[in-house]
Design an enzyme around this catalytic site. Structure first.
Site, PDB file in Angstrom:
ATOM      1  N   GLN A  38       3.965  -0.177   3.831  1.00 18.11           N
ATOM      2  CA  GLN A  38       3.262   1.260   4.395  1.00 18.11           C
ATOM      3  C   GLN A  38       4.528   1.768   5.388  1.00 18.11           C
ATOM      4  OE1 GLN A  38       0.692   2.094   3.263  1.00 18.11           O
ATOM      5  NE2 GLN A  38       0.165   0.184   2.088  1.00 18.11           N
ATOM      6  N   CYS A  91      -6.729  -5.527  -2.688  1.00 18.14           N
ATOM      7  CA  CYS A  91      -6.366  -6.952  -3.045  1.00 18.14           C
ATOM      8  C   CYS A  91      -7.770  -7.747  -2.674  1.00 18.14           C
ATOM      9  CB  CYS A  91      -5.497  -7.373  -2.674  1.00 18.14           C
ATOM     10  SG  CYS A  91      -4.192  -5.513  -2.368  1.00 18.14           S
ATOM     11  N   GLY A 112       8.441   1.760  -4.165  1.00 19.60           N
ATOM     12  CA  GLY A 112       7.830   2.891  -4.735  1.00 19.60           C
ATOM     13  C   GLY A 112       6.857   3.530  -4.884  1.00 19.60           C
ATOM     14  N   HIS A 113       5.432   2.486  -4.761  1.00 21.16           N
ATOM     15  CA  HIS A 113       4.324   3.476  -5.089  1.00 21.16           C
ATOM     16  C   HIS A 113       3.854   3.922  -3.735  1.00 21.16           C
ATOM     17  CE1 HIS A 113       1.167   0.405  -5.420  1.00 21.16           C
ATOM     18  NE2 HIS A 113       1.787  -0.849  -5.011  1.00 21.16           N
ATOM     19  N   GLY A 146       7.084  -4.248  -4.069  1.00 21.39           N
ATOM     20  CA  GLY A 146       6.932  -4.489  -2.731  1.00 21.39           C
ATOM     21  C   GLY A 146       6.594  -6.236  -2.138  1.00 21.39           C
ATOM     22  N   THR A 147       5.767  -6.805  -3.462  1.00 19.60           N
ATOM     23  CA  THR A 147       5.611  -7.889  -3.194  1.00 19.60           C
ATOM     24  C   THR A 147       6.567  -9.016  -4.581  1.00 19.60           C
ATOM     25  OG1 THR A 147       2.748  -7.403  -4.259  1.00 19.60           O
ATOM     26  CG2 THR A 147       4.088  -9.951  -4.235  1.00 19.60           C
ATOM     27  N   THR A 161      17.536  -6.054 -16.832  1.00 20.04           N
ATOM     28  CA  THR A 161      17.757  -5.036 -16.765  1.00 20.04           C
ATOM     29  C   THR A 161      17.573  -3.776 -15.664  1.00 20.04           C
ATOM     30  OG1 THR A 161      18.596  -5.536 -19.552  1.00 20.04           O
ATOM     31  CG2 THR A 161      17.965  -3.289 -18.474  1.00 20.04           C
ATOM     32  N   ASN A 170      -1.302  -1.894   6.432  1.00 17.52           N
ATOM     33  CA  ASN A 170      -1.632  -1.684   5.485  1.00 17.52           C
ATOM     34  C   ASN A 170      -3.563  -1.066   5.391  1.00 17.52           C
ATOM     35  OD1 ASN A 170      -1.944  -4.015   4.776  1.00 17.52           O
ATOM     36  ND2 ASN A 170      -2.763  -3.849   3.148  1.00 17.52           N
TER      37      ASN A 170
HETATM   38  C1  LIG Z   1       0.997  -2.257  -1.692  1.00 15.30           C
HETATM   39  C2  LIG Z   1       2.047  -3.869  -0.350  1.00 15.30           C
HETATM   40  C3  LIG Z   1       2.273  -4.286  -0.970  1.00 15.30           C
HETATM   41  C4  LIG Z   1       2.360  -4.903  -1.965  1.00 15.30           C
HETATM   42  O1  LIG Z   1       3.345  -4.107  -3.103  1.00 15.30           O
HETATM   43  P1  LIG Z   1       3.453  -3.884  -4.347  1.00 15.30           P
HETATM   44  O2  LIG Z   1       4.560  -2.624  -4.581  1.00 15.30           O
HETATM   45  O3  LIG Z   1       1.989  -3.560  -4.514  1.00 15.30           O
HETATM   46  O4  LIG Z   1       4.028  -5.107  -4.861  1.00 15.30           O
HETATM   47  C5  LIG Z   1       2.701  -5.565   0.260  1.00 15.30           C
HETATM   48  N1  LIG Z   1       2.997  -5.350   1.405  1.00 15.30           N
HETATM   49  C6  LIG Z   1       2.309  -4.080   2.107  1.00 15.30           C
HETATM   50  C7  LIG Z   1       2.133  -3.762   3.430  1.00 15.30           C
HETATM   51  C8  LIG Z   1       1.126  -2.564   1.443  1.00 15.30           C
HETATM   52  O5  LIG Z   1       0.275  -1.871   1.322  1.00 15.30           O
END
Ligand SMILES: *Cc1c(COP(=O)(O)O)cnc(C)c1O
Length: 390
Positions: A181, A327, A202-203, A74-75, A239, A153
């Site tokens: 989120q 974080c 994904g996570h 996500g970052t 890749t 979040n």
């Molecule tokens: C967890 C989160 C991210 C970061 O995602 P990652 O895949 O851990 O880099 C960004 N924005 C929000 C709102 C999140 O909760």
């Protein structure tokens, strides 16, 4: 191996990989290890699985598969969206974000500000709702991009993203939303066309860590963030992380099937937890906008005590929750989100976030409802703030 149970109520930090996701991934970590860009059949056949994952994710979002770029997280998606918008609009030098964004936006904006870009940060009220008058004031013809998260979040607040997108477009600016989120919890249909960029991870969605995606609406110019090979039609080099991409595709399909459940079953569990706590523990407050909130999240302040102490005592029972955001763990500063909402010191320090998933049960909720009230009572007994209140 310890036999102690884990009650996992920290799903906004990360989620368990769904068993179906793990199963879908294993061939790509064992027999099907080819490079999807290879000419030979052994590698090339893998590309069909990457394409299939893209289709599944597109279906969840109401997007076209060609509008999705797989990223590492996500970052990365957040970074890529902001940088691309500025790169492709050199005549505009301003970004508008909100004060409650994730560090993946806040720190990119800070870096850009140091490079000479102008950044405006929309403030929030005591419930974490955006000040839309300020938003109107900030968004102008110099604005390259407006970036506001779909859901927060920490509080679970759902933001007025459509309204913000319309404001951005009125001034010819692009609109990005960090929907990490929101995806899988809030129904979306990106074919409506009002979102230019959307980030997901994904996570947070029962896929593994280290894979994400960026939606770029068809017709929006995109400058790649990671340069190199021609993967992802030249929009993201490197890749493909095939196993994780396939996992994300399966997670998206499961999310499509379960989105109703998120909003009924998971919501009911969250409400049972929240109302149970409020009924049994004195001097609590629910943080955030309870009318516009993710179904899985509750953020509760236990006044006059420290969130970290509560977490440590919950941890003895295997109960996982969070104070502030993961974080910022390691610092005892209250989270920037709660501070921006102007929570009194005594409430911001004792804030705990419980975030549930479809894997949680009523029995787990009741376990927390049994263990938590005596923990709070114990901590308050030794709290100087509490005794001076009585
Ligand atoms: C967890 C989160 C991210 C970061 O995602 P990652 O895949 O851990 O880099 C960004 N924005 C929000 C709102 C999140 O909760």
């Amino acid at each position: 191996m310890s036999e102690a149970r884990t009650v996992y109520f920290d799903n906004n930090a990360t989620t368990a990989v769904a068993p179906e996701v793990f199963e879908a991934m294993t061939p790509f970590l064992t027999t099907l290890y080819g490079n999807p860009s290879s000419i030979h059949t052994f590698g090339g056949q893998v590309m069909a699985h990457v394409d299939n994952a893209r289709e599944r994710l597109a279906a969840l979002l109401g997007a076209q598969p060609s509008e999705l770029i797989f990223t590492s997280c996500g970052t990365e998606s957040d970074n890529a969206a902001l940088r691309s918008a500025l790169y492709t609009n050199p005549q505009r030098d301003k970004l508008v974000i909100s004060v409650v964004e994730h560090p993946a936006i806040l720190n990119v904006a800070l870096d850009l500000e140091r490079q000479g870009y102008r950044v405006e940060r929309i403030p929030v009220d005591a419930n974490g709702r955006l000040d839309m008058e300020k938003a109107q004031e900030f968004i102008d013809d110099r604005t390259a991009i407006v970036s506001v998260m779909w859901a927060n979040n920490e509080t679970g607040n759902i933001q007025p993203v459509r309204e913000l997108a319309e404001l951005a477009h009125k001034h010819g600016a692009l609109f990005h939303t960090d929907a990490v989120q929101a995806v899988g919890k809030v129904p979306m249909n990106l074919s409506e066309g009002w979102v230019d960029f959307l980030s997901l991870s994904g996570h947070k969605l029962h896929a593994p860590k280290g894979v994400g995606a960026l939606y770029v609406r068809r017709g929006v110019r995109f400058h790649p963030f990671v340069l190199g090979g021609h993967q992802e039609t030249g929009r993201r080099a490197g890749t493909e992380n095939v196993a994780s991409v396939v996992g994300l595709g399966m997670a998206a399909e499961l999310a499509s099937k379960n989105i109703e459940r998120e909003n009924s079953q998971v919501r009911a569990l969250r409400d049972r937890l929240e109302s149970g706590i409020v009924a049994t523990v004195p001097k609590t407050r629910i943080n955030g906008d309870v009318e516009h909130r993710l179904p899985n999240t509750t953020n509760i302040s236990f006044e006059y005590i420290e969130g970290e102490s509560i977490l440590m005592l919950l941890d003895q029972y295997g109960i996982c929750a969070s104070s502030g955001s993961a974080c910022t763990t390691g610092s005892l500063e209250p989270s920037h989100v709660l501070r921006a909402m102007g929570l009194p010191y005594t409430a911001a320090h004792g804030a705990i976030r419980f975030s549930l998933s479809r894997y949680n049960t009523a029995e787990e909720v009741d376990f927390v409802l049994e263990k938590l009230p005596p923990i709070i009572a114990r901590l308050r007994e030794i709290s100087p703030y509490w005794s001076s209140q009585k």
